[in-house]
Design a protein around this motif. Structure first.
Motif, PDB file in Angstrom:
ATOM      1  N   GLU A  48       0.865  -1.191   0.000  1.00  0.00           N
ATOM      2  CA  GLU A  48       0.000   0.000   0.000  1.00  0.00           C
ATOM      3  C   GLU A  48       0.893   1.229   0.000  1.00  0.00           C
ATOM      4  N   ALA A  49       0.665   2.110  -0.979  1.00  0.00           N
ATOM      5  CA  ALA A  49       1.445   3.354  -1.051  1.00  0.00           C
ATOM      6  C   ALA A  49       0.829   4.365  -0.093  1.00  0.00           C
ATOM      7  N   LEU A  50       1.651   4.926   0.787  1.00  0.00           N
ATOM      8  CA  LEU A  50       1.140   5.886   1.779  1.00  0.00           C
ATOM      9  C   LEU A  50       1.959   7.173   1.708  1.00  0.00           C
ATOM     10  N   LEU A  51       1.248   8.280   1.650  1.00  0.00           N
ATOM     11  CA  LEU A  51       1.913   9.576   1.470  1.00  0.00           C
ATOM     12  C   LEU A  51       2.642  10.022   2.735  1.00  0.00           C
ATOM     13  N   SER A  77       1.506  14.426   9.472  1.00  0.00           N
ATOM     14  CA  SER A  77       0.806  13.154   9.262  1.00  0.00           C
ATOM     15  C   SER A  77      -0.285  13.301   8.194  1.00  0.00           C
ATOM     16  N   MET A  90      -2.970  11.901   8.299  1.00  0.00           N
ATOM     17  CA  MET A  90      -4.230  12.027   9.059  1.00  0.00           C
ATOM     18  C   MET A  90      -4.632  13.494   9.148  1.00  0.00           C
ATOM     19  N   ILE A 130      -6.628  17.593  -3.497  1.00  0.00           N
ATOM     20  CA  ILE A 130      -6.442  16.130  -3.474  1.00  0.00           C
ATOM     21  C   ILE A 130      -6.339  15.540  -4.876  1.00  0.00           C
ATOM     22  N   VAL A 167       0.520  10.799  -6.754  1.00  0.00           N
ATOM     23  CA  VAL A 167       0.762   9.514  -6.067  1.00  0.00           C
ATOM     24  C   VAL A 167       0.821   8.383  -7.101  1.00  0.00           C
ATOM     25  N   VAL A 226      -7.782   6.351  -2.538  1.00  0.00           N
ATOM     26  CA  VAL A 226      -8.539   7.334  -3.325  1.00  0.00           C
ATOM     27  C   VAL A 226      -9.580   7.943  -2.398  1.00  0.00           C
ATOM     28  N   GLU A 243      -7.961   1.885  -3.343  1.00  0.00           N
ATOM     29  CA  GLU A 243      -8.688   1.681  -2.079  1.00  0.00           C
ATOM     30  C   GLU A 243      -9.599   2.873  -1.821  1.00  0.00           C
ATOM     31  N   ASP A 300     -11.037   0.164   5.230  1.00  0.00           N
ATOM     32  CA  ASP A 300     -11.647   0.366   6.560  1.00  0.00           C
ATOM     33  C   ASP A 300     -12.999  -0.330   6.639  1.00  0.00           C
ATOM     34  N   LYS A 338     -11.019  -4.753   2.870  1.00  0.00           N
ATOM     35  CA  LYS A 338      -9.901  -4.613   3.819  1.00  0.00           C
ATOM     36  C   LYS A 338     -10.499  -4.446   5.212  1.00  0.00           C
ATOM     37  N   VAL A 398      -2.316  -5.511  11.579  1.00  0.00           N
ATOM     38  CA  VAL A 398      -1.944  -6.707  12.355  1.00  0.00           C
ATOM     39  C   VAL A 398      -0.642  -6.410  13.104  1.00  0.00           C
ATOM     40  N   GLU A 399      -0.678  -6.593  14.424  1.00  0.00           N
ATOM     41  CA  GLU A 399       0.485  -6.199  15.230  1.00  0.00           C
ATOM     42  C   GLU A 399       1.075  -7.351  16.040  1.00  0.00           C
ATOM     43  N   GLY A 445       0.504  -4.899   8.364  1.00  0.00           N
ATOM     44  CA  GLY A 445       0.526  -4.312   9.702  1.00  0.00           C
ATOM     45  C   GLY A 445       1.937  -4.247  10.245  1.00  0.00           C
ATOM     46  N   PHE A 446       2.067  -3.560  11.375  1.00  0.00           N
ATOM     47  CA  PHE A 446       3.394  -3.343  11.952  1.00  0.00           C
ATOM     48  C   PHE A 446       4.092  -4.655  12.326  1.00  0.00           C
TER      49      PHE A 446
HETATM   50  N1  LIG Z   1      -6.407   9.832  -0.176  1.00  0.00           N
HETATM   51  C1  LIG Z   1      -5.239   9.432   0.307  1.00  0.00           C
HETATM   52  N2  LIG Z   1      -5.133   9.077   1.609  1.00  0.00           N
HETATM   53  C2  LIG Z   1      -3.942   8.685   2.069  1.00  0.00           C
HETATM   54  C3  LIG Z   1      -2.802   8.636   1.252  1.00  0.00           C
HETATM   55  N3  LIG Z   1      -1.758   8.222   2.033  1.00  0.00           N
HETATM   56  C4  LIG Z   1      -2.230   8.017   3.259  1.00  0.00           C
HETATM   57  N4  LIG Z   1      -3.549   8.290   3.298  1.00  0.00           N
HETATM   58  C5  LIG Z   1      -4.476   8.153   4.409  1.00  0.00           C
HETATM   59  O1  LIG Z   1      -4.033   8.838   5.530  1.00  0.00           O
HETATM   60  C6  LIG Z   1      -4.408   8.116   6.701  1.00  0.00           C
HETATM   61  C7  LIG Z   1      -3.224   7.908   7.615  1.00  0.00           C
HETATM   62  O2  LIG Z   1      -2.226   7.185   6.934  1.00  0.00           O
HETATM   63  P1  LIG Z   1      -0.889   6.746   7.656  1.00  0.00           P
HETATM   64  O3  LIG Z   1      -0.526   7.652   8.756  1.00  0.00           O
HETATM   65  O4  LIG Z   1       0.091   6.457   6.575  1.00  0.00           O
HETATM   66  O5  LIG Z   1      -1.315   5.397   8.372  1.00  0.00           O
HETATM   67  C8  LIG Z   1      -1.375   4.182   7.622  1.00  0.00           C
HETATM   68  C9  LIG Z   1      -0.518   3.118   8.255  1.00  0.00           C
HETATM   69  O6  LIG Z   1       0.711   3.614   8.696  1.00  0.00           O
HETATM   70  C10 LIG Z   1      -1.362   2.678   9.404  1.00  0.00           C
HETATM   71  N5  LIG Z   1      -1.027   1.319   9.832  1.00  0.00           N
HETATM   72  C11 LIG Z   1      -0.677   0.284   9.051  1.00  0.00           C
HETATM   73  N6  LIG Z   1      -0.439  -0.808   9.824  1.00  0.00           N
HETATM   74  C12 LIG Z   1      -0.673  -0.444  11.100  1.00  0.00           C
HETATM   75  C13 LIG Z   1      -0.607  -1.144  12.353  1.00  0.00           C
HETATM   76  O7  LIG Z   1      -0.280  -2.321  12.427  1.00  0.00           O
HETATM   77  N7  LIG Z   1      -0.922  -0.442  13.468  1.00  0.00           N
HETATM   78  C14 LIG Z   1      -1.277   0.886  13.407  1.00  0.00           C
HETATM   79  N8  LIG Z   1      -1.561   1.491  14.566  1.00  0.00           N
HETATM   80  N9  LIG Z   1      -1.334   1.570  12.237  1.00  0.00           N
HETATM   81  C15 LIG Z   1      -1.054   0.903  11.111  1.00  0.00           C
HETATM   82  O8  LIG Z   1      -2.665   2.657   8.863  1.00  0.00           O
HETATM   83  C16 LIG Z   1      -2.774   3.653   7.843  1.00  0.00           C
HETATM   84  C17 LIG Z   1      -3.263   2.997   6.577  1.00  0.00           C
HETATM   85  O9  LIG Z   1      -4.633   2.909   6.709  1.00  0.00           O
HETATM   86  P2  LIG Z   1      -5.551   2.521   5.461  1.00  0.00           P
HETATM   87  O10 LIG Z   1      -5.393   3.537   4.403  1.00  0.00           O
HETATM   88  O11 LIG Z   1      -6.905   2.496   6.061  1.00  0.00           O
HETATM   89  O12 LIG Z   1      -5.092   1.181   4.990  1.00  0.00           O
HETATM   90  C18 LIG Z   1      -4.998   6.789   6.258  1.00  0.00           C
HETATM   91  O13 LIG Z   1      -6.411   6.874   6.324  1.00  0.00           O
HETATM   92  C19 LIG Z   1      -4.551   6.696   4.845  1.00  0.00           C
HETATM   93  O14 LIG Z   1      -5.490   5.989   4.050  1.00  0.00           O
HETATM   94  C20 LIG Z   1      -2.947   8.995  -0.121  1.00  0.00           C
HETATM   95  O15 LIG Z   1      -2.011   8.935  -0.919  1.00  0.00           O
HETATM   96  N10 LIG Z   1      -4.179   9.393  -0.548  1.00  0.00           N
END
Ligand SMILES: Nc1nc2c(ncn2[C@@H]2O[C@H](COP(=O)(O)O[C@H]3[C@@H](O)[C@H](n4cnc5c(=O)[nH]c(N)nc54)O[C@@H]3COP(=O)(O)O)[C@@H](O)[C@H]2O)c(=O)[nH]1
Length: 498
Positions: free
Chosen positions: A272-275, A286, A288, A300, A307, A333, A364, A395, A415, A453-454, A472-473
């Motif tokens: 999963e690509a995360l910004l 963050s 968030m 956005i 992205v 998205v 997603e 979510d 998911k 998943v932790e 997960g972590f």
């Molecule tokens: N539209 C877009 N939304 C984006 C993009 N990049 C990120 N996001 C959304 O921001 C929210 C926060 O993201 P982030 O701080 O990166 O957190 C992600 C993970 O780090 C966190 N995560 C993953 N595994 C674990 C874990 O085991 N424990 C724990 N406490 N946190 C964990 O979860 C976030 C990923 O969540 P999700 O997207 O629901 O899979 C978040 O809502 C992002 O979606 C972007 O480019 N565009």
């Protein structure tokens, strides 16, 4: 009048006269005297005209200058007058005035998708509803667009204001019918009070507007009172918005990749690509905090395209790598991107330009975003699916999906939200919910992956429950590009069959 005529020989003015049928009407009258040689008045010459239509025109012009043409409500100019009067009176009697700043949630979507006719009709209905809730001595005005201001002079207590705000929320949020369409909007309401939140019109309206933004941020369809703390939050928000609009050009954004694991083989199957945003003075901000601001500020779309471009460029750099070239990449998205009719076109263009295989891209979208207006979500999701990309509901379990709709959505994966996983194994009801989601996915022929998943116990539970993919972590945090590559290579060596 007669005294002036006798003294000056002339009078001009407006009088009320009565017609033969008994109706009273306004009349313009000029009286001039005629005198004889000795200076005695011998005649009066009266010239008169009926001023009814002139008066009506004047009243119409006055009304137009002070009222909104669409809703008939007082406009901004009249609102300022009324507020000035309310403040002046409150100063005299040491009273309070409440200012309610109302903005309709997602009105633009209705206007853009159904057209201005529907938007206009909806505004008229809202204007009527607002007016019906408050007293005749209160002022409801249209500030412009989908914004309204209500002035409540002489409020007794903050509780009374909250009570009125609740009634406004309920009334405006009720469904209404325009032609054959059932429309629904909700208001976000910000409230400021004289004298606590300001002494002048400009400050009171600005603070009510700030509180309204806070209401939007708190999930829309609610009301918020202004506080100084709110003001600080708004200032910070404005700074983030300003800086974020330049973040791409200044190369402050990066992507991290969180591995997705096949629990039976331990191999990485996707990411999963995360910004991530690193700002020179704000530090690491963050997502968030900044994604919602990006959505509300209309940034956005540009960020989302950036992205995808980065994901495809990353994949292209490793397209000969035995493991990396097989991975499916997921990108988030937001609801706003989905609403944008140009989004699917941008995805198609980026796929064509990069040559990235569509079936290795997963988009997603959160369950809440889809369920916000499920009927409207289906066409853009179908368009994206027709490009060959996969769609996942993010979510899952938090957005009250209608099962009836779920089977009609063009999705390939659920998911499971991390909030259900985090308390496993302690929380037995979370275990049951997770089981139910896995069974639901299987019965709808959808893939399923657990997020957040932790621990090893959680992994074991998921395998036993039949969920064979997770992130997960416990496996890896989101990783910078080179760390992610190293992780994939390492897990391939560790988990390859001997
Ligand atoms: N539209 C877009 N939304 C984006 C993009 N990049 C990120 N996001 C959304 O921001 C929210 C926060 O993201 P982030 O701080 O990166 O957190 C992600 C993970 O780090 C966190 N995560 C993953 N595994 C674990 C874990 O085991 N424990 C724990 N406490 N946190 C964990 O979860 C976030 C990923 O969540 P999700 O997207 O629901 O899979 C978040 O809502 C992002 O979606 C972007 O480019 N565009």
């Amino acid at each position: 009048m007669w005294e002036q005529v006798r003294e000056t020989g002339y009078w001009k003015g407006e009088i009320w006269n009565r017609r033969k049928d008994g109706t009273v009407f306004p009349e313009w009258l000029t009286i001039t005297t005629l005198s004889d040689g000795a200076g005695h008045i011998c005649n009066y010459i009266a010239i008169f005209s009926d001023a009814t239509s002139y008066k009506e025109k004047e009243e119409r012009i006055q009304h137009m200058a002070h009222h909104d043409a669409l809703t008939g409500l007082p406009n901004r100019t009249l609102m300022q007058d009324r507020l000035e009067m309310a403040i002046a009176k409150a100063k005299r009697i040491h009273g309070n005035v409440a200012i309610l700043f109302i903005d309709l949630d997602r009105f633009k979507v209705i206007n853009d998708s159904l057209g201005h006719h529907y938007g206009d009709m909806l505004l008229k209905i809202v204007a009527k509803r607002l007016t019906s809730v408050v007293r005749a001595s209160d002022t409801v005005c249209r500030q412009g667009g989908d914004e309204f201001i209500i002035i409540l002079p002489e409020v007794e207590s903050i509780g009374d204001v909250a009570h009125i705000a609740e009634k406004l929320l309920k009334s405006v949020s009720e469904e209404c019918r325009v032609d054959n369409e059932v429309l629904k909007v909700s208001p976000s309401i910000g409230i400021s009070l004289f004298p606590d939140d300001g002494n002048d019109i400009a400050t009171l309206i600005k603070n009510a507007d700030t509180a309204m933004y806070h209401a939007k941020e708190s999930g829309r369809a609610n009301f918020q009172f202004f506080t100084e703390r709110l003001n600080q939050i708004l200032l910070q928000r404005m700074e983030i918005e300003r800086e974020l609009s330049m973040a791409i050009q200044r190369e402050q954004l990066t992507l991290h990749y969180q591995p997705q694991i096949d629990l039976t083989s331990g191999q990485v199957t996707g990411a999963e690509a995360l910004l991530r945003w690193n700002h020179p003075t704000l530090g690491s901000v963050s997502p968030m905090k900044f994604i919602q601001i990006a959505e509300e500020a209309g940034l956005i779309g540009e960020i989302g395209v950036w992205v995808l471009g980065q994901v495809f460029a990353f994949a292209a750099r490793w397209n000969r790598h035995p493991q990396l070239s097989q991975l499916v990449f997921s990108a988030n998205v937001s609801a706003r991107q989905l609403e944008d009719t140009a989004f699917a076109e941008s995805v198609e263009r980026l796929l064509n330009e990069s040559g990235f295989p569509a079936d290795r891209l997963e988009l997603e979208i959160t369950e809440t975003a889809i369920m916000e207006d499920i009927q409207r979500s289906i066409p853009p999701l179908t368009e994206l699916k027709s490009l060959g990309v996969k769609i996942a509901i993010d979510d899952f379990g938090t957005g009250y999906s209608s099962l009836n709709y779920l089977k009609r959505l063009p999705i390939s994966r659920l998911k499971i939200d991390r909030s259900f996983i985090s308390d496993i194994p302690e929380d037995k009801s979370d275990e049951r919910i997770t089981h139910a989601i896995i069974n639901l996915a299987q019965s709808l022929n959808l893939e399923v992956i657990a997020e957040g998943v932790e621990s090893e116990e959680q992994t074991r539970f998921l395998i036993e429950a039949g969920c064979l993919n997770a992130q997960g972590f416990f496996y890896a945090r989101p990783l910078a590009e080179h760390d992610f590559v190293a992780f994939v290579e390492q897990s391939s060596v560790t988990n390859s069959p001997s």
